[in-house]
Structures are given as C-alpha cells and as structure tokens.
Design an enzyme around this catalytic site. Structure first.
Site, mmCIF file in Angstrom:
data_model
loop_
_atom_site.group_PDB
_atom_site.id
_atom_site.type_symbol
_atom_site.label_atom_id
_atom_site.label_comp_id
_atom_site.label_asym_id
_atom_site.label_seq_id
_atom_site.Cartn_x
_atom_site.Cartn_y
_atom_site.Cartn_z
ATOM 1 N N LYS A 1 -16.311 23.782 -12.897
ATOM 2 C CA LYS A 1 -15.701 22.824 -11.981
ATOM 3 C C LYS A 1 -14.293 22.418 -12.434
ATOM 4 O O LYS A 1 -13.457 22.040 -11.618
ATOM 5 C CB LYS A 1 -16.574 21.579 -11.854
ATOM 6 C CG LYS A 1 -18.026 21.829 -11.441
ATOM 7 C CD LYS A 1 -18.141 22.408 -10.056
ATOM 8 C CE LYS A 1 -19.544 22.289 -9.465
ATOM 9 N NZ LYS A 1 -20.546 23.161 -10.102
HETATM 10 C C1 PLP Z 1 -21.672 23.828 -9.561
HETATM 11 C C2 PLP Z 1 -22.284 24.826 -10.422
HETATM 12 C C3 PLP Z 1 -22.862 25.997 -9.895
HETATM 13 C C4 PLP Z 1 -22.939 26.256 -8.421
HETATM 14 O O1 PLP Z 1 -21.667 26.488 -7.844
HETATM 15 P P1 PLP Z 1 -21.451 26.347 -6.271
HETATM 16 O O2 PLP Z 1 -19.996 26.460 -6.056
HETATM 17 O O3 PLP Z 1 -21.980 24.979 -5.910
HETATM 18 O O4 PLP Z 1 -22.235 27.420 -5.616
HETATM 19 C C5 PLP Z 1 -23.368 26.938 -10.786
HETATM 20 N N1 PLP Z 1 -23.338 26.719 -12.121
HETATM 21 C C6 PLP Z 1 -22.806 25.604 -12.657
HETATM 22 C C7 PLP Z 1 -22.830 25.424 -14.122
HETATM 23 C C8 PLP Z 1 -22.261 24.629 -11.831
HETATM 24 O O5 PLP Z 1 -21.732 23.530 -12.370
#
Ligand code: PLP
Length: 493
Positions: free
Chosen positions: A112
C-alpha cells in the site's frame, strides 16, 4: 487526460478532480477516457531509468494538468529513503522463470505504501488545482494495511485530516499496533465491530450521506478517499508492473517483447487491476492470475461469470484479502463492456441482491486474460514452510497465497512462461502465522513476536516494525457500525 464515471459517461472530470473527489457522485469510479500506449521503444528507454524516473514517464500522460517539475518532485519525495531498498520495488529472482516483485520496502512494510506515499502529494496538488478552500478529511476503511499506509502518508500533511476505521479483531496484532500508535496531530483511528465489508460499507454510506456532507461543509470540511476506489491509488500501482518488466529485461531474464505472466494476491481488485492497465497499455503481459484465500468470491466470479457475495465470510491468515465486495472490479467491468449502462445495472443488482451475472461476451473477454485460483490457510502455511526450507526465502501469508496459486496455474498451463508474483507484505507483519508455518508452536505476545520471528528465520525484521516495541497506544476506541457517523462528526469538530 479526462476521466469519467463508470456509471455515467457524461460525467467528465479532470485528473485533479477525479483524485480530489475519490468516488464519483453517482457512486461510480473514475476511469481514464483513453489509455496511453507504451511502445517497445519506450519500454527500452525506461530500462535505463530509476524507479522515480519511470514513475514520472508512466504517470505523465494520465496527469496532463501536472507539470514535469511537479511529478519529478512528487516521485523523488514519495520514493526516497523511507524505502529500505534503493530499487524501491526490487525483483527477487527465485529461479529462471520465477521472480517476486517485492512491494513492501516502504515505511509500513506493505504494498500500500507504493501508492500511499505519493497520494498525499497528488491529492494536495489536485485540491489546489481545483481551487478547493475547505480542508479535506480522508476517510479510510481498512482490512489492515491500507489504514497504516494512509496514516503514514497523510500524518501532519497541512490541510488534511485522516480517520481510519478497521474491523475489530479482523487485523493482525502487528497491523493493529502499527495503526493505534500512529503519531501526528491530524490523525485518528477507530475499530468497528464487524468485518472489513462492514467497515467499507459504513464508509461508503458516510460518503453518500448528504446531510453529513452539508454539516461538514458548514464546518469547512469535505470528505475524500484514500481507498483504491481513488484513481490516485491505482495509477502509481501501474508503475511497478512496467518497472518489473524492465527489470526482467535488464537482468536478461527475458528479451524485450517476450510475454510474462503475473500473479497477484487479490482482495479489493486494485493491485491486479493496475497490472491489467499495464497490459492494456502494451506491456507484454500474457495472463493475469488472480489469487484468493478462502474468501474466494473472485475465483467463482472469474470461473462462472456470476459474482455472489452471499456466502460465509472467513477470517483468514491473509486478512488483507478478507473481502467479499471487490470494489475495483467495477473498473474492469467498464473496461470490458465499454457501457456505463451495463455497469450501472450490475452494481444495482449487487446492491439489491448481492449478486449479478455478466454477459457471455464479458465473461469470455475476462477468461481470455484472467486465470484464477484460491488457497486456504493450511495451504498458505504449507507454502511458507516449504519455500523457506527449499530456498530460505521467507514469504508473508498473502504472497504465499499468490505463490501457491501461481504454481497451481503453471502446472495446469504447462507453457513455462516467466512468472512475476506480486509480493505484497513483509512476513514480519504476520508473525504468528509465519512462525506457525515454520513449526513454532509457542508464540510470544505483543511486539516480542517480531524478535521471535527474526530469530527463528534468521532474517532481520524491517526497522519500522522492530521499532514498534514500547510505542504508546493513542487510539483504543471500538464502536458499532451505526456509530461511525458520530466518530466523524466528533473528529471534525
Ligand atoms: C491490500 C492487500 C492485498 C490485496 O490487494 P487489493 O488491491 O485489495 O486486491 C494483498 N496483500 C496485502 C498484503 C495487502 O495489504
């Protein structure tokens, strides 16, 4: 470049407006009017650039109101030494045909950060361009990682406030500690009784609450989003798929133009959607493999064409993928159907009955690109244990889901195409599950578990997580879903 709502072609806005608003007023998501192409020649040129320069080149055509100076400043500041790897999003090549794209070298140790380190720059510049006088309050619903990354990105950014809701007992202990110890004078965090979908639906309800909007406007505030419904989240994520392709070429693992597969652990469909955009723009990506945990609503959808959220919700070892309503699927449906009317129809059905079935054409178009699979907690832990034993590489639970599904896909596919697996979090965010996978039965509590995993695995914990010990808890509030509105109005006194 202009943008319009997936639910209304006629609702056209600039890039700055799309980023400032987050969600379109009709509930739709903003999508770019056209997609810029990346030619083989451009890809070749990108190979010689740093991550920050690549980001400028890829984002520029999408952000026509932003100057090159602005974009260079934003990317330099967002992808600076808060990342513990100079490559920002390094590729770890495991063998001749497998590479992990490590997206967790930022300050909160999950992918993120790749978008949320730059979003505050994009958002505050967008607000200025729109002539917005009011203060923005970012409302976030998080399944664990977005919340901390957004808090970190927006902490003490002038003209902004940020309020994060997370599902009580729906996040890992480390994720919770990262959030409730966040510093900054403009931040707040609240737990909600319920699961992530409850928190996300609650936040969406607040966005469409007209009386709340008026009440806050009178106090000089307006609400915006840092969830992946905001285009400013998706766009920076396109960059690392292009960048990863260039890195494979530079490492001579593939030749320019050779196609690769990409496997992404998926929840809200934001990360894999960014890979799909990269593919549409001309990056030689063959198949996109969508990996789910036991909450396999996407596996079923991609297989049958029916999306049905009426199913049990499981709390899993990969909590950031514990999602039954994948918001960004709406953008894919728009890209494939080209019809705001069709998207409106599907989304109305989803709101009313919790399910919809796409047309045969859309289903076929999806299946020509997307493969899918899922993996439960037992499979996740088995994968972590096996890979650690085999190569010493330590996977987090989300990446393990993706790797497992990627291996399943390859066995069935048999083409031997090179595969990039998106590695989305540091294993140290999910210490308990990872330790369990390594065969440790007696787990330490609180932040001591971080040192325990470091010892058991022989890997150093990332500094931001090692530094959690002894930090003061600032936010202990737990509320019912119905009280989220009151939390907002209290925060924005
Ligand atoms: C948010 C997240 C995901 C999923 O990603 P999306 O964009 O919501 O599909 C997968 N792995 C981790 C560690 C995340 O923080």
């Amino acid at each position: 470049m202009n943008y319009f709502s997936t639910r209304d072609h006629q609702h056209i806005v600039s890039a700055a407006q799309a980023i400032a608003c987050g969600l379109a007023p009709d509930g739709g998501l903003f999508v770019p009017e056209t997609l810029p192409e990346v030619s083989a020649q451009q890809l070749q040129a990108l190979c010689g650039m740093t991550y920050q320069q690549r980001a400028v080149e890829i984002m520029r055509p999408f952000l026509s109101e932003f100057s090159d100076d602005e974009l260079s400043h934003f990317t330099a500041a967002a992808y600076g030494d808060q990342f513990d790897d100079a490559a920002v999003a390094p590729l770890r090549r495991l063998d001749d045909t497998t590479a992990f794209l490590e997206l967790w070298h930022g300050p909160t140790c999950a992918f993120k950060d790749m978008a949320l380190q730059i979003l505050p720059y994009l958002l505050t510049a967008s607000l200025k361009k729109c002539g917005e006088q009011r203060q923005v309050c970012i409302l976030v619903a998080t399944s664990g990682d977005t919340g901390k990354a957004a808090l970190q990105g927006f902490a003490d950014v002038p003209g902004t406030k940020i309020l994060v809701f997370y599902p009580y007992s729906g996040v890992s202990e480390i994720q919770r500690l990262q959030m409730v110890t966040q510093t900054g004078s403009n931040v707040a965090v609240s737990a909600v009784r319920g699961n992530f979908d409850d928190a996300q639906t609650g936040v969406k309800t607040l966005f469409s609450d007209v009386s709340l909007r008026e009440e806050l406007a009178a106090r000089g505030y307006f609400l915006s989003s840092a969830n992946s419904i905001n285009w400013g989240r998706v766009l920076p994520q396109i960059v690392y798929y292009v960048s990863a392709y260039c890195d494979l070429v530079t490492a001579e693992q593939i030749t320019m133009g050779e196609k690769v597969d990409v496997c992404v652990p998926t929840g809200n469909f934001g990360n894999i959607l960014a890979a799909y955009y990269a593919r549409c723009m001309g990056v030689p990506i063959r198949r996109l493999v969508c990996a789910s945990n036991a909450n396999n609503v996407l596996t079923d959808f991609l297989t049958t064409g029916t999306y049905d959220r009426n199913r049990p919700f499981y709390q899993t070892a990969s909590p950031s993928m514990d999602i039954l309503i994948s918001s960004n699927l709406e953008r894919l449906l728009y890209l494939l159907s080209g019809s705001d009317e069709a998207v409106r129809g599907y989304m109305a059905q989803l709101a009313e009955t919790g399910r919809y079935t796409v047309s045969e054409e859309i289903k076929n178009a999806i299946q020509s690109v997307f493969a899918c699979g899922f993996c439960d907690d037992a499979g996740t832990e088995a994968m972590i244990g096996a890979e650690y034993k085999r190569s010493g590489y330590l996977l987090d639970t989300h990446t393990a889901v993706a790797y497992r599904v990627a291996e399943q896909f390859r066995r069935a596919d048999g083409s031997g195409a090179p595969m990039i697996v998106a590695s989305t979090a540091s294993p140290f965010k999910f210490c308990a599950s990872v330790l369990h996978a390594l065969g440790c039965e007696e787990l330490q509590s609180g932040t001591a578990i971080i040192g325990q995993l470091a010892e058991a695995s022989g890997r150093p914990a990332p500094a931001p997580l090692a530094g959690l010990a002894g930090k003061q808890v600032r936010f202990g509030e737990v509320v019912d879903k119905g009280a989220m509105r009151a939390v907002v109005t209290e925060f924005l006194q």
